[in-house]
Enzyme design. Sequence first.
Site: not given
Length: 742
Positions: A18, A21, A429, A635, A639
């Site tokens: 559970c 633990c 961008d 990309d 950036d």
Amino acid sequence: MKEEKTERATIAIGGMTCAACVAVVEKALNSLNGVKKAIVNLSTERASVVYFPEKVTAEEIVKAVESVGYSARFLKSGARMEELLSEQEKVQRKKERRQLGLFFLALALSIPITLLSMLPPLMELLPMETRNLILFLLATPVQFVAGWPFLKSAFQSIRKLYANMDVLVSLGTLSAYFLSVYNSFFSFGPAFFETASLLITFILLGKILEARAKSRTGRAIKKLVGLAPKEARVLKGTQEIVVGIDDLIPGDLVLIKPGEKIPADGVVVEGSSSVDESMLSGEPLPVEKLPGSHVIGGTINKQGSLKVRIEKVGEETVLSQIIKLVEEAQASKPEVQRIADLISAYFVPVVILIAIGTFFSWYFLLNAGFVKALLTAVAVLVIACPCALGLATPTAIMVGSGKGAENGVLVKTGEALEKAGKLTTVIFDKTGTLTEGKPAVTDLFFNEVAEEEKKKVLSGVYSLESLSEHPLAEAIVKFIKQNFPQIEKAGVSQFEAIAGSGVKGRVEKDWFFVGIPKEKKGKSEESNDFWRKVEERKREGKTISLVQLNDNKIVSALVIEDKLKDEARETVSWLNQAKIKSYLVTGDNRLTAESIGKEAGIPAENIYAEVLPKEKAEIVKKLQQKGEIVAFVGDGINDAVALTQADVGIALSSGTDVAIESADIVLVRGSLKSVLIAIDLSKKTIRKVWTGFFWAFIYNLLGIPIAASGHLRPELAGLAMALSSVSVVANALLLNRYKFKD
């Protein structure tokens, strides 16, 4: 000061039942000197550990887990994922077989126990003393053989001074069992052996159902691993040699026939074909491959034969990186899990106190007698379920991140998956993100340059831009090659790429700058035909790259066009409908930016032009300070800072390695529509998390009072507890039906 090197390791952990633990194991690992961060996942029964190898060893990490009563096994780094999954499945099957054996033992003995205890004809068939002796002989193996895993776990838990779910189960079943033993042989009262036996039987059944359901949450990883081929056909001269995939090395030339899987990442050197990349990108249409095209390991060659030069193998391949990202996302823990962790830390002790309070209330206040008070307290103990709280988040995150991978959306962390659904602002961008990223020079004109000087200008531009990796530079080089084949490269010295501006350097005796110079044209030049053309092209939304000679006069302009992606307008429209604001941030000139923004549907006031890379991050920060939850979609290398600053950095896989490394989410398809899938899937995944929490809370809020009121037999309470965990996992599994609707 030199930064210490860290390593990441995965540990298989056995014996967790559970959320309590999980909390204990995490505390043991995180308190270890040399462990930077450890996250434990109840669903996968694994821990992801980031540690300093100079300070702590693998053996010490394993011992830390074992010291709190759990088994631990370091999974080999560098081992093939297929081997790890196979090993994990073997362990899981062995565990399931053991649970099934214990369940059938408990069931076989519980049936006669129940019949002898509850069916009047059989109850009257034998004297009470004889019947109780038979019940004792039948119930004892159920309690101490079938129920041994619960007793062992509870003992280890109490020995380490914490309480898990098995403490509740053991307290409940032992109370019913020993009361029955006392009544059978000392006070000669009624026995309740069926209560303890049925409790153990029902909880074992729940564990089996839960394990079966949990195994389905990891099927996305299994699908991805299944994509990897086993063999490759390597060309050695005129010979074809079949080798195992692990024996491939970069530089090998392999032959891929129609219908075969591409063994690893590489470049086509001969042949043409179409390749099915849908299993990685989600893109249904095959992609045409020609000499020079890149191919990805695990994708399927359709018609023609291809000869491919291998570039990346093993953990360096795209498929391996995707599997790694999905695994890390599934091992991570979002903010919402802290709620469950906090509650779970106090859950079991509180339930034990409620059970004690229930016993005393029934025995002293209601005068119900010892047996009734005890059985009611037992019902309280066994109906409480911390498992459901611990499973709600990891199961939903596992299924959600897996579905993301199937749809070409790789989410690196559970936190990113959580935040993506709360976004209020998305910043795009321009080049390669909103636009196709395939810029082409459409026009070239000079500013009062003599005919004999034009060749020098073109040579200077060609020489400088050949040293740059920027998409605009590639477009310029390609244009000059095609249209002025007589132009040759000249020697370049003191080359410099100026972020967000352009490139400059000395070409033979002259200084050249190509890009957007800081100094603008003077008023005397405004009527110049050259500048009129520049402004005209800007208004058309085209990018202008100016050529400056010897830090003085602007001598030429290259007009570059990069078309808006087909899905850009649709993406912005979807965001508008979802009440998410769209922004455009670019280093390009304002007229070009506004033209592209207008075409995409982004308001003029949300467009930032002529922005340097560091200024992109500042724009993100300013919006965050206004209370916006911001995603940045980009990309390029320029950036990277903005992607890191954003609440959610989203990188297109067609971008640079730096951008992808800086992002929280990577879009395999490179399509803007994937941004919408990321947001939509995030919302649905977190909704599943909260739904799981809701049912777990409601179950315990209603179940515990009902049990305390005496309206529920302990064995039925045990069945309800077992099924509550199954319902939470089943709720998360509904995400497997996810499909994006635009």
